[in-house]
Design an enzyme around this catalytic site. Sequence first.
Site, short mmCIF file in Angstrom:
data_model
loop_
_atom_site.label_atom_id
_atom_site.label_comp_id
_atom_site.label_asym_id
_atom_site.label_seq_id
_atom_site.Cartn_x
_atom_site.Cartn_y
_atom_site.Cartn_z
N ASP A 149 -45.93 -27.56 -24.64
CA ASP A 149 -46.62 -26.36 -25.11
C ASP A 149 -45.54 -25.30 -25.19
OD1 ASP A 149 -47.87 -23.83 -25.15
OD2 ASP A 149 -49.71 -24.72 -24.39
N HIS A 150 -45.14 -24.93 -26.39
CA HIS A 150 -43.93 -24.11 -26.48
C HIS A 150 -44.09 -22.74 -25.82
CE1 HIS A 150 -45.84 -22.28 -30.01
NE2 HIS A 150 -44.95 -21.31 -29.91
N HIS A 156 -52.08 -22.76 -25.60
CA HIS A 156 -51.30 -21.56 -25.30
C HIS A 156 -52.07 -20.54 -24.43
CE1 HIS A 156 -48.85 -23.40 -28.21
NE2 HIS A 156 -49.34 -22.83 -29.29
C1 BG6 Z 1 -48.55 -22.76 -32.80
C2 BG6 Z 1 -49.77 -22.64 -33.66
O1 BG6 Z 1 -48.76 -23.67 -31.76
O2 BG6 Z 1 -48.24 -21.48 -32.24
C3 BG6 Z 1 -49.53 -21.64 -34.76
O3 BG6 Z 1 -50.09 -23.91 -34.23
C4 BG6 Z 1 -49.10 -20.31 -34.17
O4 BG6 Z 1 -50.70 -21.48 -35.57
C5 BG6 Z 1 -47.94 -20.50 -33.20
O5 BG6 Z 1 -48.71 -19.46 -35.24
C6 BG6 Z 1 -47.62 -19.21 -32.46
O6 BG6 Z 1 -46.44 -19.36 -31.74
P1 BG6 Z 1 -45.46 -18.13 -31.52
O7 BG6 Z 1 -44.36 -18.68 -30.66
O8 BG6 Z 1 -45.02 -17.68 -32.85
O9 BG6 Z 1 -46.30 -17.09 -30.80
#
Ligand code: BG6
Length: 420
Positions: A105-106, A168
């Site tokens: 989960d980034h 997230h």
């Molecule tokens: C991804 C979603 O996991 O996270 C995207 O699939 C979203 O829809 C993105 O835009 C948001 O990540 P960050 O790091 O740009 O907040």
Amino acid sequence: FCKRLYYLSGEFDNKNVYSQLKDFLQKVDQDHTTHSNFFFYLATAPSFFGQIVEHLAEVGLMEEDNHHWRRVIIEKPFGHDVDSARLLNQQLLKVAKEKQIYRIDHYLGKETVQNILAFRFANGIFEPIWNRRYIDHVQISVAETVGVERRGSYYDQAGALRDMVPNHIMQLISLTSMEPPVSFHADAVRDEQGKILHAIQQWSSEEVLTKTVRGQYGPGMIDGQHLPGYREEEDVPRDSKTETFVAMKLQIDNWRWADVPFYLRTGKRLAAQNTHIVIQFRRAPFVLFRDTPVENLMPNQLVLHISPEEGISLQFAAKVPGPIMRLGAVDMNFEYADYFGVQPSTGYERLLHDCMIGDQTLFQRADMVEAGWCVVSPVLDVWKALPPRNFPNYAAGTWGPKEADELLERDGRHWRNFEK
Ligand code: BG6
């Protein structure tokens, strides 16, 4: 670096490809002495996750011994509801051990997200007031100005709820509200996160209707630019009923958080790109100031800015200079950019490195993923049974449908919006 990149093409369901991959890796291993340590990073369409790992196991590529490790990183979405997530876990755990599976989960790779733990547990002054006695409510906003870009076909199947909430946003909730872990060992941290996910109140169908809001953007303007509505985006059906915005009011049923609402919202094409967590404290007993103009005073808010601003601010009251007692809201600000001399990193490099060194702290365990899905499952069911009739219901470039504001206004509260 480029000289060490190789490419092997093939179909995921073709078993021969995996034998070829095995031979190929053996060769790479010999050439570069990689000690037969491999991780397989599955950023593929989710329907392939299970079968790829099964095929890797069939040819022996998931077998570990005392001298080498084998791991898989699984991208999101991990399932599309609680049943499919459970099935996928079962499928993976038949051929791999939990310690070989890295559900990525980034958000957990973001320094500002990890800093929530440092902020809470490395400082003595916040934890004593981090509970229902002092906190009025918590707001979590993940606002994006981007639309669905070129991911229309994925997004239209997923929607904002699946795309952002069980993963997230659940990470942000659990880190903000968990008990202190006994150590920073992977399972100690994940046990505490898991307890929170299990303690989130599950809704009846009636509650889904009163505690959730969904929206879809129509055409609008951002930065003076005209933007199409969601239904006009590439690969999106013209009558799509997929939500691009979600807001919810959650409760965590434990001693620390009983009766403290957690409001969350996320959406595409909102007025500003901004991810933040607002901790709003209870009001001071203002009787002392009854003869002074204090009615506009904002309560104390601690804001954890996750992105694009990275820092923490605390809002409190101060006397406005002058002969009468007037109060104004002021901010105490910490910005990452002003300290440490390095920019926080965005996630993936940290997470890939953690996988290589075998640290699972920032990866989701099977039970956490399933618990996250359990929270959103009743919502998915009710929304499916009652398709929206008012979509699109917010214009691109705004803060979402008016019902999202009403969700808080009913409780005498307001979203804190950060413009650029
Ligand atoms: C991804 C979603 O996991 O996270 C995207 O699939 C979203 O829809 C993105 O835009 C948001 O990540 P960050 O790091 O740009 O907040």
